[in-house]
Design a protein around this motif. Structure first.
Motif, PDB file in Angstrom:
ATOM      1  N   ILE A   1       6.020   2.512  18.576  1.00 39.00           N
ATOM      2  CA  ILE A   1       7.266   2.743  17.852  1.00 39.00           C
ATOM      3  C   ILE A   1       7.469   1.571  16.893  1.00 39.00           C
ATOM      4  CG2 ILE A   1       9.768   2.991  18.001  1.00 39.00           C
ATOM      5  CD1 ILE A   1       8.253   5.379  19.095  1.00 39.00           C
ATOM      6  N   GLU A   2       7.727   1.903  15.632  1.00 42.79           N
ATOM      7  CA  GLU A   2       7.995   0.886  14.623  1.00 42.79           C
ATOM      8  C   GLU A   2       9.429   1.056  14.131  1.00 42.79           C
ATOM      9  OE1 GLU A   2       5.321  -0.425  11.083  1.00 42.79           O
ATOM     10  OE2 GLU A   2       6.647   1.129  10.275  1.00 42.79           O
ATOM     11  N   VAL A   3      10.198  -0.016  14.178  1.00 43.53           N
ATOM     12  CA  VAL A   3      11.564  -0.014  13.654  1.00 43.53           C
ATOM     13  C   VAL A   3      11.591  -0.896  12.410  1.00 43.53           C
ATOM     14  CG1 VAL A   3      13.992  -0.470  14.110  1.00 43.53           C
ATOM     15  CG2 VAL A   3      12.500   0.301  15.979  1.00 43.53           C
ATOM     16  N   GLN A   4      11.861  -0.290  11.262  1.00 42.73           N
ATOM     17  CA  GLN A   4      11.942  -1.025  10.010  1.00 42.73           C
ATOM     18  C   GLN A   4      13.415  -1.279   9.664  1.00 42.73           C
ATOM     19  OE1 GLN A   4      10.072   1.351   7.011  1.00 42.73           O
ATOM     20  NE2 GLN A   4       8.071   1.405   8.040  1.00 42.73           N
ATOM     21  N   SER A   5      13.703  -2.436   9.106  1.00 44.92           N
ATOM     22  CA  SER A   5      15.061  -2.722   8.636  1.00 44.92           C
ATOM     23  C   SER A   5      14.966  -3.562   7.377  1.00 44.92           C
ATOM     24  CB  SER A   5      15.864  -3.465   9.712  1.00 44.92           C
ATOM     25  OG  SER A   5      15.242  -4.691  10.053  1.00 44.92           O
ATOM     26  N   GLY A   6      15.859  -3.280   6.422  1.00 39.59           N
ATOM     27  CA  GLY A   6      15.843  -4.035   5.178  1.00 39.59           C
ATOM     28  C   GLY A   6      16.555  -3.307   4.065  1.00 39.59           C
ATOM     29  N   THR A   7      16.516  -3.888   2.889  1.00 41.62           N
ATOM     30  CA  THR A   7      17.233  -3.333   1.743  1.00 41.62           C
ATOM     31  C   THR A   7      16.488  -2.187   1.086  1.00 41.62           C
ATOM     32  OG1 THR A   7      16.208  -5.001   0.319  1.00 41.62           O
ATOM     33  CG2 THR A   7      18.377  -5.522   1.258  1.00 41.62           C
ATOM     34  N   TYR A   8      15.143  -2.116   1.268  1.00 44.19           N
ATOM     35  CA  TYR A   8      14.345  -1.044   0.683  1.00 44.19           C
ATOM     36  C   TYR A   8      13.222  -0.701   1.651  1.00 44.19           C
ATOM     37  CZ  TYR A   8      11.403   1.623  -2.510  1.00 44.19           C
ATOM     38  OH  TYR A   8      10.652   2.614  -3.090  1.00 44.19           O
ATOM     39  N   LEU A   9      13.069   0.604   1.959  1.00 40.37           N
ATOM     40  CA  LEU A   9      12.138   1.025   3.000  1.00 40.37           C
ATOM     41  C   LEU A   9      11.043   1.956   2.470  1.00 40.37           C
ATOM     42  CD1 LEU A   9      14.860   1.809   5.696  1.00 40.37           C
ATOM     43  CD2 LEU A   9      13.552  -0.302   5.450  1.00 40.37           C
ATOM     44  N   GLY A  10      10.883   2.059   1.167  1.00 38.15           N
ATOM     45  CA  GLY A  10       9.899   2.979   0.597  1.00 38.15           C
ATOM     46  C   GLY A  10       8.471   2.572   0.904  1.00 38.15           C
ATOM     47  N   GLU A  11       7.583   3.581   0.921  1.00 33.93           N
ATOM     48  CA  GLU A  11       6.165   3.330   1.211  1.00 33.93           C
ATOM     49  C   GLU A  11       5.482   2.532   0.103  1.00 33.93           C
ATOM     50  OE1 GLU A  11       3.993   4.014   3.944  1.00 33.93           O
ATOM     51  OE2 GLU A  11       6.014   4.034   4.771  1.00 33.93           O
ATOM     52  N   ASP A  12       6.104   2.461  -1.075  1.00 34.84           N
ATOM     53  CA  ASP A  12       5.477   1.704  -2.153  1.00 34.84           C
ATOM     54  C   ASP A  12       5.756   0.202  -2.053  1.00 34.84           C
ATOM     55  OD1 ASP A  12       8.145   2.075  -2.681  1.00 34.84           O
ATOM     56  OD2 ASP A  12       7.894   2.512  -4.806  1.00 34.84           O
ATOM     57  N   ASP A  13       6.537  -0.206  -1.040  1.00 35.76           N
ATOM     58  CA  ASP A  13       6.740  -1.643  -0.815  1.00 35.76           C
ATOM     59  C   ASP A  13       5.633  -2.164   0.099  1.00 35.76           C
ATOM     60  OD1 ASP A  13       7.730  -4.220  -0.646  1.00 35.76           O
ATOM     61  OD2 ASP A  13       9.186  -3.721   0.924  1.00 35.76           O
ATOM     62  N   ILE A  14       4.402  -2.055  -0.377  1.00 38.76           N
ATOM     63  CA  ILE A  14       3.234  -2.540   0.366  1.00 38.76           C
ATOM     64  C   ILE A  14       2.351  -3.338  -0.585  1.00 38.76           C
ATOM     65  CG2 ILE A  14       1.141  -1.934   1.635  1.00 38.76           C
ATOM     66  CD1 ILE A  14       2.464   0.565   2.624  1.00 38.76           C
ATOM     67  N   VAL A  15       2.067  -4.570  -0.235  1.00 36.23           N
ATOM     68  CA  VAL A  15       1.076  -5.375  -0.947  1.00 36.23           C
ATOM     69  C   VAL A  15      -0.132  -5.476  -0.035  1.00 36.23           C
ATOM     70  CG1 VAL A  15       0.548  -7.588  -1.999  1.00 36.23           C
ATOM     71  CG2 VAL A  15       2.883  -6.674  -2.125  1.00 36.23           C
ATOM     72  N   ARG A  16      -1.260  -4.889  -0.450  1.00 34.50           N
ATOM     73  CA  ARG A  16      -2.459  -4.895   0.391  1.00 34.50           C
ATOM     74  C   ARG A  16      -3.375  -6.042  -0.034  1.00 34.50           C
ATOM     75  NH1 ARG A  16      -2.197   1.108   0.463  1.00 34.50           N
ATOM     76  NH2 ARG A  16      -1.735   1.676   2.615  1.00 34.50           N
ATOM     77  N   PHE A  17      -3.853  -6.779   0.970  1.00 29.50           N
ATOM     78  CA  PHE A  17      -4.778  -7.885   0.728  1.00 29.50           C
ATOM     79  C   PHE A  17      -6.210  -7.524   1.124  1.00 29.50           C
ATOM     80  CE2 PHE A  17      -0.567  -9.616   1.586  1.00 29.50           C
ATOM     81  CZ  PHE A  17      -0.363 -10.411   0.472  1.00 29.50           C
ATOM     82  N   ASP A  18      -6.332  -6.621   2.093  1.00 25.04           N
ATOM     83  CA  ASP A  18      -7.657  -6.217   2.558  1.00 25.04           C
ATOM     84  C   ASP A  18      -7.503  -4.860   3.225  1.00 25.04           C
ATOM     85  OD1 ASP A  18     -10.491  -6.541   3.414  1.00 25.04           O
ATOM     86  OD2 ASP A  18      -9.576  -6.560   5.413  1.00 25.04           O
ATOM     87  N   ASP A  19      -8.398  -3.909   2.904  1.00 23.07           N
ATOM     88  CA  ASP A  19      -8.280  -2.568   3.469  1.00 23.07           C
ATOM     89  C   ASP A  19      -9.656  -2.003   3.788  1.00 23.07           C
ATOM     90  OD1 ASP A  19      -6.663  -0.182   4.152  1.00 23.07           O
ATOM     91  OD2 ASP A  19      -7.793   0.719   2.519  1.00 23.07           O
ATOM     92  N   LYS A  20      -9.834  -1.573   5.008  1.00 20.07           N
ATOM     93  CA  LYS A  20     -11.087  -1.007   5.491  1.00 20.07           C
ATOM     94  C   LYS A  20     -11.469   0.257   4.718  1.00 20.07           C
ATOM     95  CE  LYS A  20     -12.882   1.055   9.807  1.00 20.07           C
ATOM     96  NZ  LYS A  20     -12.561   1.300  11.242  1.00 20.07           N
ATOM     97  N   TYR A  21     -10.461   0.975   4.196  1.00 21.20           N
ATOM     98  CA  TYR A  21     -10.695   2.276   3.593  1.00 21.20           C
ATOM     99  C   TYR A  21     -10.673   2.250   2.065  1.00 21.20           C
ATOM    100  CZ  TYR A  21      -9.392   3.171   8.398  1.00 21.20           C
ATOM    101  OH  TYR A  21      -9.313   3.122   9.767  1.00 21.20           O
ATOM    102  N   GLY A  22     -10.651   1.051   1.489  1.00 19.29           N
ATOM    103  CA  GLY A  22     -10.767   0.928   0.047  1.00 19.29           C
ATOM    104  C   GLY A  22      -9.549   1.367  -0.735  1.00 19.29           C
ATOM    105  N   ARG A  23      -8.378   1.390  -0.106  1.00 21.89           N
ATOM    106  CA  ARG A  23      -7.154   1.765  -0.799  1.00 21.89           C
ATOM    107  C   ARG A  23      -6.561   0.548  -1.497  1.00 21.89           C
ATOM    108  NH1 ARG A  23      -3.822   3.782   4.107  1.00 21.89           N
ATOM    109  NH2 ARG A  23      -4.817   1.892   4.900  1.00 21.89           N
ATOM    110  N   ALA A  24      -6.172   0.735  -2.756  1.00 14.34           N
ATOM    111  CA  ALA A  24      -5.627  -0.375  -3.524  1.00 14.34           C
ATOM    112  C   ALA A  24      -4.121  -0.502  -3.366  1.00 14.34           C
ATOM    113  CB  ALA A  24      -5.973  -0.209  -5.001  1.00 14.34           C
ATOM    114  N   GLU A  25      -3.463   0.621  -2.939  1.00 16.63           N
ATOM    115  CA  GLU A  25      -2.007   0.587  -2.824  1.00 16.63           C
ATOM    116  C   GLU A  25      -1.552   1.476  -1.706  1.00 16.63           C
ATOM    117  OE1 GLU A  25      -0.637   3.865  -6.007  1.00 16.63           O
ATOM    118  OE2 GLU A  25      -1.248   1.976  -6.883  1.00 16.63           O
TER     119      GLU A  25
END
Length: 467
Positions: A443-467
């Motif tokens: 279970i993940e509980v998120q809290s904050g001023t903005y909860l959109g999926e585009d608020d992700i900065v990726r530094f390393d990804d096994k599946y080659g996704r840039a965003e």
């Protein structure tokens, strides 16, 4: 013979189960297998193939193919350009592998056959004709007048049993015309299935639609391997004309042949078509999921999660998903696309994705959402690993329900067991992994001023996704 499976399409008419990011070919509508898996598994004796899909669906395709017996390359279309270019990409891929003289069997991924033995028999019957250079299409023997399909009129019989020249392709007719077609015995439904030699398709494409072939050749000259996928050059493919194989080749060539196929075919193009296809109870109902009925007749009810009850109704379609419900009369079910258009116009996202969203590492289900908080149930497959990432505007609390989590939280790396938790502050680099052999449930509980999926900065990804 190499199967080439066309796995594009949005399946709008099967909303709310079929959505842009999870269309009908990835759904289990006719059995416990998805339509893509059924398409692969019905091909007797074929152990390799090609699948062509939208880039957004690549991980869905790879995961579903993993549960079939076939080894398939996955070609990614950066944009949709209809069937003629998609088939051209597959043909060029096979040509580059030195297989230009072999047969390619082109199949949509979202069709159903009740008699797979007959399907395979007719495919083998068509093989010698295709080897001789004909471009063979499979005409579905109609048992009633259907105004939603295109038709193929047969011409003279070729030097083969039950294989005919194509006399004419006909657009979707009005009812009286469709009845006349059925009565004549000379017309078949256009199935969108084809069998031809790789080199013959490329020859006819060069002759009748050279711009398509030129764009596709250019796109295939700059392919890139990406995990299990083959990426083509985006700019070149975007310049390709958008056209179907019917318009680009089959209606223009003098080498088109048609073979009748009567194997319990359906394109499952609507909920009514699914009702026609499925086994019914004594009252003519098709019931899937947790459903109770009273005085209900000739109705389809699909419940994905909760109890659905009906009383005193008939000839309805009721589909209940986690975040949307459809109630429609069977006679109007073709108009579901109008509802989907309203959803788009309103700026909603129920046409785009389900509440439960699939990712290459597993899935998440948004079980509660408020102004400054969001609660998700997360499932990470064994060996799955989320990207090393950071959020600017939200913090997260992780609670392990079952399994073992390997957590990166800033500079620390540690394991969490059942009933243990951790807190990820906003701005902190973090990663979640499943090192175990059973699914990790959290279970993940998120809290904050903005909860959109585009608020992700990726530094390393096994599946080659840039965003």
């Amino acid at each position: 013979m190499i199967p080439v499976v066309l796995c594009g399409g949005s399946g709008t008419r099967l909303w709310p189960m079929s959505r842009a990011q999870y269309p009908k070919q990835f759904l289990s509508l006719n059995s416990d297998k998805t339509m893509l898996q059924e398409t692969i598994d019905r091909l007797e004796g074929m152990q390799e193939g090609l699948v062509i899909c939208n880039e957004e669906h690549r991980f869905l395709v790879a995961e579903q193919l993993r549960h079939t017996a076939i080894q398939a390359d996955i070609l990614l279309e950066p944009v949709g350009r209809n069937t003629a270019p998609a088939i051209a990409l597959a043909a060029l891929q096979l040509e580059a592998a030195g297989r230009a003289s072999e047969l390619m069997l082109v199949l949509p991924a979202d069709h159903v056959f009740q008699n797979t033995h007959e399907l395979n028999r007719v495919v083998q019957l068509a093989a010698p004709v295709a080897n001789d250079g004909q471009l063979v299409t499979f005409g579905i023997v109609p048992h009633y007048p259907e105004t939603g399909f295109g038709y193929i009129k047969r011409g003279g019989e070729l030097d083969a049993d039950s294989v005919y020249q194509v006399a004419q392709f006909v657009e979707k007719p009005e009812l009286a015309t469709a009845q006349a077609y059925v009565d004549s015995g000379e017309y078949y439904w256009n199935s969108g299935m084809f069998l031809f030699r790789v080199d013959r398709y490329l020859e006819e494409l060069a002759k009748h639609s050279p711009q398509i072939l030129a764009s596709c050749r250019e796109a295939m000259q700059a392919t890139q391997a990406d995990l299990d996928f083959i990426r083509v050059d985006t700019a070149s493919f975007q310049s390709c004309p958008d056209d179907s194989i019917d318009y680009a080749v089959m209606e223009k060539t003098d080498a088109a042949a048609v073979i009748p196929l009567d194997a319990g075919w359906s394109d499952v193009g609507s909920w009514s078509a699914l009702w026609d296809l499925k086994e019914k109870d004594a009252n003519g109902n098709v019931l899937t999921g947790d459903v109770l009925t009273e005085s209900t007749n000739n109705t389809l009810v699909v419940s994905q999660e909760r109890l659905v009850t009906t009383l005193g109704i008939e000839d309805l379609i009721i589909v209940d998903t986690k975040d949307a419900v459809l109630v429609a009369h069977k006679d109007r079910i073709q108009d579901v696309k109008k509802l989907v258009a309203q959803i788009k116009t309103a700026g909603r996202n129920e046409h785009q994705q389900h509440r439960e969203v699939y990712r290459p590492w597993g899935c998440y289900d948004t079980i509660d959402l408020g102004e400054r908080y969001q609660v998700k149930r997360i499932t990470v497959n064994p060996g799955g690993r989320l990207s090393l990432q950071m959020h600017h505007h939200r913090a997260e609390h992780w609670i392990v329900v079952s399994g073992t989590a390997k957590v990166t939280n800033g500079e620390r790396e540690f394991l969490l067991q059942e009933n243990e938790s951790t807190y990820i502050p906003a701005g902190e680099k973090h990663r979640l992994e499943n090192p175990g052999k059973i699914p990790l449930e959290m279970i993940e509980v998120q809290s904050g001023t903005y909860l959109g999926e585009d608020d992700i900065v990726r530094f390393d990804d096994k599946y080659g996704r840039a965003e």
